[in-house]
Design a protein around this motif. Structure first.
Motif, PDB file in Angstrom:
ATOM      1  N   LEU A 178       0.826  -1.209   0.000  1.00 58.85           N
ATOM      2  CA  LEU A 178       0.000   0.000   0.000  1.00 58.85           C
ATOM      3  C   LEU A 178       0.862   1.261   0.000  1.00 58.85           C
ATOM      4  O   LEU A 178       0.563   2.239  -0.703  1.00 58.85           O
ATOM      5  CB  LEU A 178      -0.930  -0.010   1.212  1.00 58.85           C
ATOM      6  CG  LEU A 178      -2.096  -1.005   1.160  1.00 58.85           C
ATOM      7  CD1 LEU A 178      -2.787  -1.084   2.518  1.00 58.85           C
ATOM      8  CD2 LEU A 178      -3.096  -0.591   0.087  1.00 58.85           C
ATOM      9  N   GLU A 179       1.925   1.260   0.814  1.00 57.29           N
ATOM     10  CA  GLU A 179       2.807   2.426   0.851  1.00 57.29           C
ATOM     11  C   GLU A 179       3.484   2.644  -0.504  1.00 57.29           C
ATOM     12  O   GLU A 179       3.627   3.779  -0.971  1.00 57.29           O
ATOM     13  CB  GLU A 179       3.845   2.247   1.953  1.00 57.29           C
ATOM     14  CG  GLU A 179       3.255   2.358   3.360  1.00 57.29           C
ATOM     15  CD  GLU A 179       4.279   2.090   4.440  1.00 57.29           C
ATOM     16  OE1 GLU A 179       5.349   1.517   4.105  1.00 57.29           O
ATOM     17  OE2 GLU A 179       4.034   2.440   5.618  1.00 57.29           O
ATOM     18  N   ALA A 180       3.888   1.511  -1.147  1.00 55.34           N
ATOM     19  CA  ALA A 180       4.500   1.637  -2.467  1.00 55.34           C
ATOM     20  C   ALA A 180       3.494   2.177  -3.482  1.00 55.34           C
ATOM     21  O   ALA A 180       3.812   3.045  -4.310  1.00 55.34           O
ATOM     22  CB  ALA A 180       5.033   0.277  -2.925  1.00 55.34           C
ATOM     23  N   GLU A 181       2.261   1.674  -3.415  1.00 48.71           N
ATOM     24  CA  GLU A 181       1.225   2.151  -4.335  1.00 48.71           C
ATOM     25  C   GLU A 181       0.899   3.617  -4.082  1.00 48.71           C
ATOM     26  O   GLU A 181       0.687   4.386  -5.025  1.00 48.71           O
ATOM     27  CB  GLU A 181      -0.026   1.295  -4.188  1.00 48.71           C
ATOM     28  CG  GLU A 181       0.164  -0.129  -4.694  1.00 48.71           C
ATOM     29  CD  GLU A 181      -1.043  -1.007  -4.408  1.00 48.71           C
ATOM     30  OE1 GLU A 181      -1.951  -0.538  -3.687  1.00 48.71           O
ATOM     31  OE2 GLU A 181      -1.088  -2.146  -4.910  1.00 48.71           O
ATOM     32  N   LEU A 182       0.849   4.022  -2.800  1.00 48.19           N
ATOM     33  CA  LEU A 182       0.610   5.429  -2.493  1.00 48.19           C
ATOM     34  C   LEU A 182       1.759   6.302  -2.996  1.00 48.19           C
ATOM     35  O   LEU A 182       1.533   7.413  -3.501  1.00 48.19           O
ATOM     36  CB  LEU A 182       0.426   5.605  -0.980  1.00 48.19           C
ATOM     37  CG  LEU A 182      -0.920   5.140  -0.414  1.00 48.19           C
ATOM     38  CD1 LEU A 182      -0.885   5.143   1.101  1.00 48.19           C
ATOM     39  CD2 LEU A 182      -2.049   6.021  -0.928  1.00 48.19           C
ATOM     40  N   GLY A 183       2.984   5.796  -2.856  1.00 50.70           N
ATOM     41  CA  GLY A 183       4.130   6.548  -3.366  1.00 50.70           C
ATOM     42  C   GLY A 183       4.067   6.697  -4.878  1.00 50.70           C
ATOM     43  O   GLY A 183       4.310   7.783  -5.427  1.00 50.70           O
ATOM     44  N   ALA A 198      -0.903  -3.610  14.991  1.00 50.83           N
ATOM     45  CA  ALA A 198      -0.743  -3.235  16.405  1.00 50.83           C
ATOM     46  C   ALA A 198      -1.561  -4.156  17.305  1.00 50.83           C
ATOM     47  O   ALA A 198      -1.077  -4.615  18.352  1.00 50.83           O
ATOM     48  CB  ALA A 198      -1.177  -1.777  16.614  1.00 50.83           C
ATOM     49  N   ARG A 199      -2.801  -4.432  16.886  1.00 54.26           N
ATOM     50  CA  ARG A 199      -3.651  -5.310  17.690  1.00 54.26           C
ATOM     51  C   ARG A 199      -3.064  -6.721  17.772  1.00 54.26           C
ATOM     52  O   ARG A 199      -3.035  -7.337  18.833  1.00 54.26           O
ATOM     53  CB  ARG A 199      -5.057  -5.341  17.078  1.00 54.26           C
ATOM     54  CG  ARG A 199      -6.066  -6.111  17.885  1.00 54.26           C
ATOM     55  CD  ARG A 199      -7.490  -5.894  17.383  1.00 54.26           C
ATOM     56  NE  ARG A 199      -7.640  -6.249  15.995  1.00 54.26           N
ATOM     57  CZ  ARG A 199      -7.782  -5.385  14.999  1.00 54.26           C
ATOM     58  NH1 ARG A 199      -7.805  -4.094  15.241  1.00 54.26           N
ATOM     59  NH2 ARG A 199      -7.919  -5.797  13.752  1.00 54.26           N
ATOM     60  N   THR A 200      -2.579  -7.228  16.630  1.00 55.44           N
ATOM     61  CA  THR A 200      -2.011  -8.583  16.600  1.00 55.44           C
ATOM     62  C   THR A 200      -0.711  -8.642  17.386  1.00 55.44           C
ATOM     63  O   THR A 200      -0.422  -9.640  18.063  1.00 55.44           O
ATOM     64  CB  THR A 200      -1.778  -9.029  15.157  1.00 55.44           C
ATOM     65  OG1 THR A 200      -2.982  -8.858  14.404  1.00 55.44           O
ATOM     66  CG2 THR A 200      -1.378 -10.502  15.106  1.00 55.44           C
ATOM     67  N   GLU A 201       0.111  -7.596  17.304  1.00 50.19           N
ATOM     68  CA  GLU A 201       1.360  -7.568  18.082  1.00 50.19           C
ATOM     69  C   GLU A 201       1.066  -7.561  19.580  1.00 50.19           C
ATOM     70  O   GLU A 201       1.772  -8.203  20.363  1.00 50.19           O
ATOM     71  CB  GLU A 201       2.181  -6.339  17.693  1.00 50.19           C
ATOM     72  CG  GLU A 201       2.846  -6.459  16.324  1.00 50.19           C
ATOM     73  CD  GLU A 201       3.627  -5.212  15.950  1.00 50.19           C
ATOM     74  OE1 GLU A 201       3.398  -4.164  16.608  1.00 50.19           O
ATOM     75  OE2 GLU A 201       4.461  -5.285  15.021  1.00 50.19           O
ATOM     76  N   LEU A 217      -4.588   1.258   4.604  1.00 45.25           N
ATOM     77  CA  LEU A 217      -3.310   1.304   5.326  1.00 45.25           C
ATOM     78  C   LEU A 217      -3.548   1.534   6.815  1.00 45.25           C
ATOM     79  O   LEU A 217      -2.900   0.909   7.669  1.00 45.25           O
ATOM     80  CB  LEU A 217      -2.439   2.419   4.746  1.00 45.25           C
ATOM     81  CG  LEU A 217      -1.045   2.598   5.369  1.00 45.25           C
ATOM     82  CD1 LEU A 217      -0.211   1.350   5.156  1.00 45.25           C
ATOM     83  CD2 LEU A 217      -0.343   3.810   4.755  1.00 45.25           C
ATOM     84  N   LYS A 218      -4.493   2.425   7.134  1.00 45.02           N
ATOM     85  CA  LYS A 218      -4.798   2.695   8.544  1.00 45.02           C
ATOM     86  C   LYS A 218      -5.307   1.437   9.230  1.00 45.02           C
ATOM     87  O   LYS A 218      -4.864   1.077  10.324  1.00 45.02           O
ATOM     88  CB  LYS A 218      -5.840   3.810   8.633  1.00 45.02           C
ATOM     89  CG  LYS A 218      -6.249   4.156  10.070  1.00 45.02           C
ATOM     90  CD  LYS A 218      -7.249   5.290  10.097  1.00 45.02           C
ATOM     91  CE  LYS A 218      -8.580   4.844   9.554  1.00 45.02           C
ATOM     92  NZ  LYS A 218      -9.626   5.887   9.676  1.00 45.02           N
ATOM     93  N   TYR A 219      -6.247   0.734   8.582  1.00 43.04           N
ATOM     94  CA  TYR A 219      -6.775  -0.489   9.175  1.00 43.04           C
ATOM     95  C   TYR A 219      -5.702  -1.570   9.289  1.00 43.04           C
ATOM     96  O   TYR A 219      -5.663  -2.327  10.261  1.00 43.04           O
ATOM     97  CB  TYR A 219      -7.954  -1.003   8.348  1.00 43.04           C
ATOM     98  CG  TYR A 219      -9.233  -0.232   8.554  1.00 43.04           C
ATOM     99  CD1 TYR A 219      -9.725   0.024   9.837  1.00 43.04           C
ATOM    100  CD2 TYR A 219      -9.962   0.273   7.487  1.00 43.04           C
ATOM    101  CE1 TYR A 219     -10.880   0.744  10.039  1.00 43.04           C
ATOM    102  CE2 TYR A 219     -11.130   0.997   7.669  1.00 43.04           C
ATOM    103  CZ  TYR A 219     -11.587   1.229   8.956  1.00 43.04           C
ATOM    104  OH  TYR A 219     -12.737   1.935   9.150  1.00 43.04           O
ATOM    105  N   SER A 220      -4.807  -1.642   8.286  1.00 40.71           N
ATOM    106  CA  SER A 220      -3.730  -2.634   8.338  1.00 40.71           C
ATOM    107  C   SER A 220      -2.784  -2.344   9.494  1.00 40.71           C
ATOM    108  O   SER A 220      -2.355  -3.256  10.213  1.00 40.71           O
ATOM    109  CB  SER A 220      -2.971  -2.659   7.010  1.00 40.71           C
ATOM    110  OG  SER A 220      -3.799  -3.077   5.949  1.00 40.71           O
TER     111      SER A 220
END
Length: 673
Positions: free
Chosen positions: A463-468, A593-596, A585-588
């Protein structure tokens, strides 16, 4: 035989004296009561340890149940909060989707109505332009034939066309007055012509009137074309705005439907978690209640047993006091009577009973077969006791009974040890299996959580790559649009300047050569005239240039408008795509964070469970060291002790039978004396 049967078994006064026998029985009873007390004490101590261990175990289970209850209630509370939040989000998304769909439907209806109204107005504009063009064509045609005044046939057609224009919205009040005056003048002229039947000069409109109406119609044509162009542009802009609104609402509805689907999936997952957690909590509370009841019953039973044991100890103490008191009384009061009643028996101190010899031989054989030095030592002790003096049989039987008691105590201790080993090994192995299973489950859940984090992190990276890439593309589009806009703006300015320059030149030429229309339309013969023919060619060429510049200007403006439209549409699509990917991206990130957090909790649970497993393994190693690492098995030890006890009991039985025979012989001798 070397001795008589009576003399053979009269080895001591104690063997034939009933008072001594009574004292012996009292002593034996004391030993029995004492042994039973010791056994009962051992049993009670074992029972007390069992009570303590089970109480600690139940208390530990209750503590774990309380901690688990707190954890489950916390999880349930969080899950219910998540359910409430998700339901609110679903309601909000559903309302937003319904509102957007309603807005889209309303906007579509408005657009259809606007487009229908535009088509009607455009049709009217087309008809108006066509009427004006035909009227102008009629006038120009008459003038082109050399007439300075309109012919009657042309007047009739022109009047019809002008009359049709009266109700069109392009004709304002002043223009309508002029058109009405023209129609009235032409109708008057036509009537006069019909009356005179001759082409008198007064029958037609003057050249100035024709030029005036020609100019008015040209102005109305320009106005009609400008108005149609404006309305067409407004329609195009309205359609573009509608398409952009439609695209925006459609994308927003799509995004919200996706979020709604995800929210519903989360809600189903939360409800499943709520159901399972509620079930676990109910089961935990049920187990805790059962454990609490068991602990209460255990404490009551243990306290009752302790009370019973205290009474038993007191009763046994009283019994031993009574036995000791009886022995004391007999010893103090029956000495003289015993001497008179049983003093006639005389036995040699050095005689050896053949029965004792047989016992000694059998014990030696038993010691050799069982490889037990204690049995061989017992045989040696009996051999010494048999020649030591009075009451040989009592001493021998005492030694045998002591050995039987020792072996029995060892057997009981060994059996108790074996039972303890069996129980503890089984319990510890079960705990080990439980802990290993729980550790495996926790490790499996940790592995799944790590895999989920890895997948989420991969999605985040993508997602970050696609946003970039999207941001880079938008920047390139912005730069390209800026450059293109600058080029088009410069071209439009140049074309506008060119058109204005050509129009100024045409106007300058026409201001001179257009003083007399005949200079441009008729040749002058016989006299000097201005260069109208050459000027007409120049003006025509300039008009071609004006047409070319205007066409290029229109094309450039259309290209700019189209490029702007495409740019804005693509920018809007990029914006929506960016918003969608940023939301994902926000939900991911939240999911990671939740899984960690869950993984950290799993790590703590795994460490705690592993610590318990390590402690269990350490305890199991101690149990195995105590119970397994022995040179001889419990079964063989048990069989060996049973064989020894059986041999000792047989020896004791022989001596008891011999003692009974000796007592009868003594009673016979006493009566005969």
């Amino acid at each position: 035989m070397r001795v008589s049967v009576g003399a053979l078994f009269i080895c001591s006064a104690a063997a034939t004296n009933p008072i001594n026998k009574v004292i012996q029985l009292l002593s034996s009873l004391e030993s029995k009561v004492t042994a039973e007390g010791e056994k009962e004490q051992q049993q009670y101590e074992e029972f007390a340890r069992w009570c303590e261990e089970n109480a600690k175990e139940k208390q530990h289970e209750l503590k774990n149940s309380a901690e688990r209850k707190e954890s489950l209630e916390s999880t349930l509370e969080k899950t219910q909060a998540d359910i409430s939040t998700t339901k609110a989000k679903i309601e909000e998304l559903s309302a937003s989707i319904s509102q957007n769909e309603a807005d889209l439907e309303k906007a579509t209806a408005v657009r259809k109505a606007e487009h229908k109204d535009f088509m009607e107005r455009d049709q009217e504009s087309v008809e108006t332009i066509d009427t004006l063009e035909r009227a102008l064509q009629t006038i120009k045609k008459e003038l082109a034939h050399g007439f300075v005044q309109l012919q009657p046939a042309a007047v009739n057609g022109l009047v019809g066309a002008v009359t049709a224009l009266m109700d069109r919205n392009v004709v304002d009040g002043q223009s309508k007055v002029q058109l009405q005056a023209f129609v009235q003048s032409q109708e008057s002229t036509t009537d006069e012509f019909a009356a005179q039947q001759a082409p008198a000069t007064a029958a037609y409109e003057t050249h100035d009137g024709t030029a005036a109406i020609l100019g008015l119609l040209e102005d109305l044509l320009d106005k009609a074309e400008a108005q149609r162009s404006k309305e067409t542009q407004e329609e195009t802009e309205a359609q573009f705005n509608y398409e952009m609104l439609k695209q925006s609402l459609t994308d927003e509805i799509k995004t919200e439907n996706k979020e709604l689907s995800n929210a519903r999936q989360h809600l189903a997952s939360y409800k499943e978690t709520e159901s399972s957690t509620s079930g676990d909590l109910a089961e935990n509370n049920k187990d805790a209640a059962a454990d609490s009841q068991t602990l209460s019953q255990l404490q009551a039973d243990c306290m009752q047993t302790a009370s019973d044991h205290e009474l038993s100890v007191q009763g046994r103490s009283d019994e031993l006091k009574a036995l000791a008191e009886a022995k004391r009384i007999i010893g103090e009061t029956t000495g003289s009577a015993t001497g008179k009643a049983y003093g006639l028996v005389q036995v040699s101190a050095t005689s050896r009973s053949t029965a004792v010899d047989g016992v000694i031989a059998s014990l030696k054989q038993l010691g050799r077969s069982s490889d037990d030095m204690s049995i061989a030592l017992l045989a040696s002790q009996i051999s010494t006791a048999s020649v030591s003096g009075d009451d040989v049989f009592a001493k021998v039987k005492g030694l045998i009974r002591d050995m039987i008691q020792k072996i029995s105590e060892k057997a009981r201790a060994d059996a108790k040890e074996h039972e303890w080993c069996t129980t503890k090994t089984k319990e510890t192995e079960a705990k080990k299996a439980d802990h290993e299973s729980e550790v495996a489950k926790l490790n499996s859940r940790s592995d799944r959580a790590k895999s989920a984090i890895a997948r989420a992190e991969a999605d985040i990276a993508q997602l970050e790559a696609e946003l970039g890439a999207l941001a880079k593309m938008q920047a390139e589009m912005d730069q390209q649009r800026s450059n293109e806009h600058a080029e088009n703006s410069a071209a439009i300015a140049d074309y506008q300047k060119g058109v204005e320059g050509v129009q100024a030149a045409i106007k300058a030429l026409k201001s001179y050569y257009g003083k007399d229309s005949a200079l441009l339309q008729q040749p002058v013969v016989g006299t000097h005239s201005s260069s109208g023919g050459a000027a007409g060619g120049i003006i025509g060429l300039l008009e071609v240039c004006e047409s070319d510049f205007s066409k290029l200007l229109a094309e450039t403006e259309a290209d700019e408008e189209e490029a702007t439209k495409v740019y804005e549409a693509q920018s809007k699509a990029n914006k929506l795509t960016k918003a969608e990917k940023e939301t994902a991206l926000k939900y991911s990130n939240k999911a990671v964070a939740r899984t960690e957090k869950a993984l950290a909790e799993l790590a703590d649970d795994t460490d705690a469970e592993q610590s318990e497993l390590d402690a269990t393994l350490e305890y199991l190693a101690k149990v195995n060291k105590r119970c397994v690492a022995k040179p001889e098995t419990y079964a063989s030890r048990k069989a060996k002790r049973e064989s020894e006890i059986e041999g000792l009991k047989n020896a004791l039985k022989i001596l008891e039978e011999e003692t009974a025979g000796a007592f009868l012989a003594v009673r016979t001798v006493s009566r005969h004396q």
